[in-house]
Write a protein that holds these residues in place. Structure first.
Motif, PDB file in Angstrom:
ATOM      1  N   ASP A  99       0.842  -1.204   0.000  1.00 56.75           N
ATOM      2  CA  ASP A  99       0.000   0.000   0.000  1.00 56.75           C
ATOM      3  C   ASP A  99       0.879   1.257   0.000  1.00 56.75           C
ATOM      4  OD1 ASP A  99      -1.907   1.923   0.389  1.00 56.75           O
ATOM      5  OD2 ASP A  99      -2.861   0.935   2.121  1.00 56.75           O
TER       6      ASP A  99
ATOM      7  N   ASP B 163       0.628   2.167   6.559  1.00 53.17           N
ATOM      8  CA  ASP B 163       1.120   2.701   7.836  1.00 53.17           C
ATOM      9  C   ASP B 163       2.614   3.017   7.777  1.00 53.17           C
ATOM     10  OD1 ASP B 163      -1.379   2.433   8.841  1.00 53.17           O
ATOM     11  OD2 ASP B 163      -1.016   0.471   9.789  1.00 53.17           O
TER      12      ASP B 163
ATOM     13  N   LYS C  40      -7.128   7.158  -1.672  1.00 53.93           N
ATOM     14  CA  LYS C  40      -7.854   6.181  -0.858  1.00 53.93           C
ATOM     15  C   LYS C  40      -8.617   6.885   0.247  1.00 53.93           C
ATOM     16  CE  LYS C  40      -5.965   2.976   2.014  1.00 53.93           C
ATOM     17  NZ  LYS C  40      -5.154   1.816   2.389  1.00 53.93           N
ATOM     18  N   LYS C  41      -9.897   6.594   0.318  1.00 57.82           N
ATOM     19  CA  LYS C  41     -10.729   7.212   1.356  1.00 57.82           C
ATOM     20  C   LYS C  41     -10.328   6.690   2.732  1.00 57.82           C
ATOM     21  CE  LYS C  41     -15.529   7.763   2.699  1.00 57.82           C
ATOM     22  NZ  LYS C  41     -16.923   7.356   2.514  1.00 57.82           N
ATOM     23  N   LYS C  42     -10.335   7.572   3.715  1.00 61.72           N
ATOM     24  CA  LYS C  42     -10.025   7.151   5.086  1.00 61.72           C
ATOM     25  C   LYS C  42     -11.189   6.318   5.619  1.00 61.72           C
ATOM     26  CE  LYS C  42      -8.766   9.101   9.518  1.00 61.72           C
ATOM     27  NZ  LYS C  42      -8.908  10.272  10.372  1.00 61.72           N
ATOM     28  N   LYS C  43     -10.849   5.190   6.249  1.00 57.94           N
ATOM     29  CA  LYS C  43     -11.905   4.299   6.770  1.00 57.94           C
ATOM     30  C   LYS C  43     -12.788   5.056   7.758  1.00 57.94           C
ATOM     31  CE  LYS C  43     -10.245  -0.358   6.221  1.00 57.94           C
ATOM     32  NZ  LYS C  43      -9.088  -1.086   6.632  1.00 57.94           N
ATOM     33  N   GLY C  44     -14.115   4.981   7.539  1.00 54.71           N
ATOM     34  CA  GLY C  44     -15.058   5.566   8.485  1.00 54.71           C
ATOM     35  C   GLY C  44     -15.204   7.079   8.374  1.00 54.71           C
ATOM     36  N   ALA C  45     -14.554   7.686   7.394  1.00 53.27           N
ATOM     37  CA  ALA C  45     -14.652   9.154   7.261  1.00 53.27           C
ATOM     38  C   ALA C  45     -16.064   9.544   6.844  1.00 53.27           C
ATOM     39  CB  ALA C  45     -13.650   9.638   6.225  1.00 53.27           C
TER      40      ALA C  45
ATOM     41  N   THR D 192     -19.231  11.166   4.970  1.00 57.39           N
ATOM     42  CA  THR D 192     -19.454  11.492   3.564  1.00 57.39           C
ATOM     43  C   THR D 192     -19.208  12.973   3.324  1.00 57.39           C
ATOM     44  OG1 THR D 192     -21.087   9.754   3.450  1.00 57.39           O
ATOM     45  CG2 THR D 192     -21.216  11.429   1.727  1.00 57.39           C
TER      46      THR D 192
ATOM     47  N   GLY E 265      -8.967  11.447   3.219  1.00 51.63           N
ATOM     48  CA  GLY E 265      -8.341  10.303   2.576  1.00 51.63           C
ATOM     49  C   GLY E 265      -6.900  10.637   2.272  1.00 51.63           C
TER      50      GLY E 265
ATOM     51  N   GLU F 192     -18.396  13.109  -2.341  1.00 50.54           N
ATOM     52  CA  GLU F 192     -17.410  12.692  -1.339  1.00 50.54           C
ATOM     53  C   GLU F 192     -16.108  13.475  -1.439  1.00 50.54           C
ATOM     54  OE1 GLU F 192     -17.033   8.863  -0.084  1.00 50.54           O
ATOM     55  OE2 GLU F 192     -19.166   8.458  -0.145  1.00 50.54           O
TER      56      GLU F 192
END
Ligand SMILES: C[S@@+](CC[C@H](N)C(=O)[O-])C[C@H]1O[C@@H](n2cnc3c(N)ncnc32)[C@H](O)[C@@H]1O
Length: 259
Positions: free
Chosen positions: A128, A132, A168-173, A175, A180, A224
């Motif tokens: 990725d 991280d 890539k969209k940030k998880k849980g961000a 709408t 991201g 988004e």
């Protein structure tokens, strides 16, 4: 093509071989992530000659092999997971080729994790570029691929690298927050190649991804607060081992002597 903005008329082109057989496809139209063959054809017509040895170290569905067959370029295509008998198994970081033995390299690598290519743990598409580790593993792997391409190329020959940035969209961000990570993969790979090669040119290839045409994706992108990828970079680089990289060339290739 006279300009640096390319819009390919179709993913494939038609040609007839010496036995009168008609070919209407290069690579596989159902393979996710296949390179438009027209792009490879344009490159090879300008930066290689008949009988030049071409390689594609990440050959996927074999598009480069088929383009080379149509224009008389001996070719070897490698992939971690060969999908056809004429594709050889190899890791692009360690090619079974001698130093300075190849006339042209075409490369369309994974753009971070945007497509699941195989279960092979060595697949660079599992790394990725927004991970991280800050994308370190992805960029380290691509550094190895690029320096391996440089090793196997003859001096004063060309490489074409086709790549797109990613987001890539940030998880849980929520709408519309636009939260991201943008991955400027194109510029990062260009900077890497600049250390080894002289840049010849940068082409912007308009993407004709069906996804882009679908109304819901366009709507989602606006709602988004992200952009759909509208183009791919096509970086054209030249191996010139007899000049000091980056010194006094101001980004200009010292002569296009292989046209
Ligand atoms: C974008 S696709 C190439 C598409 C190809 N140009 C075509 O037209 O079908 C990227 C390819 O890189 C391969 N790949 C990923 N990691 C690799 C590695 N370490 N060595 C060789 N191939 C690798 C994947 O299996 C995948 O087929």
């Amino acid at each position: 093509m006279p300009t640096t903005l390319w819009e390919y008329p179709s993913q494939h082109y038609d040609w007839t071989d010496a036995d009168g057989r008609r070919h209407t496809m290069q690579g596989d139209k159902d393979y996710a992530g296949a390179t438009p063959s027209w792009v490879i054809w344009q490159l090879l017509m300008r930066y290689s000659r008949e009988n030049d040895r071409v390689i594609d170290p990440m050959c996927g569905s074999g598009t480069t092999i088929d383009v080379c067959k149509s224009i008389g370029r001996p070719v070897k295509g490698y992939d971690l997971v060969p999908r056809r008998e004429d594709i050889l198994q190899a890791d692009a970081r360690k090619l079974p080729l001698e130093d300075g033995s190849v006339d042209f390299v075409f490369l369309d690598p994974p753009y971070s994790t945007h497509i699941e290519y195989s279960d092979d743990a060595r697949c660079i598409g599992k790394l990725d570029a927004a991970g991280d580790d800050g994308g370190k593993a992805y960029y380290a792997a691509m550094t190895k691929v690029i320096s391996e391409c440089h090793r196997v190329m003859k001096n004063r020959r060309y490489l074409g690298l086709y790549v797109s940035d990613s987001w890539k969209k940030k998880k849980g961000a929520p709408t519309g927050s636009g939260a991201g990570t943008f991955m400027p993969i194109g510029f990062e790979l260009f900077a890497m190649m600049r250390k080894l090669f002289v840049p010849v040119d940068i082409i912007c290839v308009v993407r004709q991804n069906q996804k882009l045409e679908k109304g819901n994706w366009r709507k989602t992108a606006v709602e988004e607060n992200f952009y759909l990828r509208g183009f791919n970079y096509l970086f054209i680089m030249k191996k010139v081992d007899d000049v000091v990289q980056g010194a006094g060339t101001h980004g200009q290739a010292p002569g296009r002597d292989r046209k």
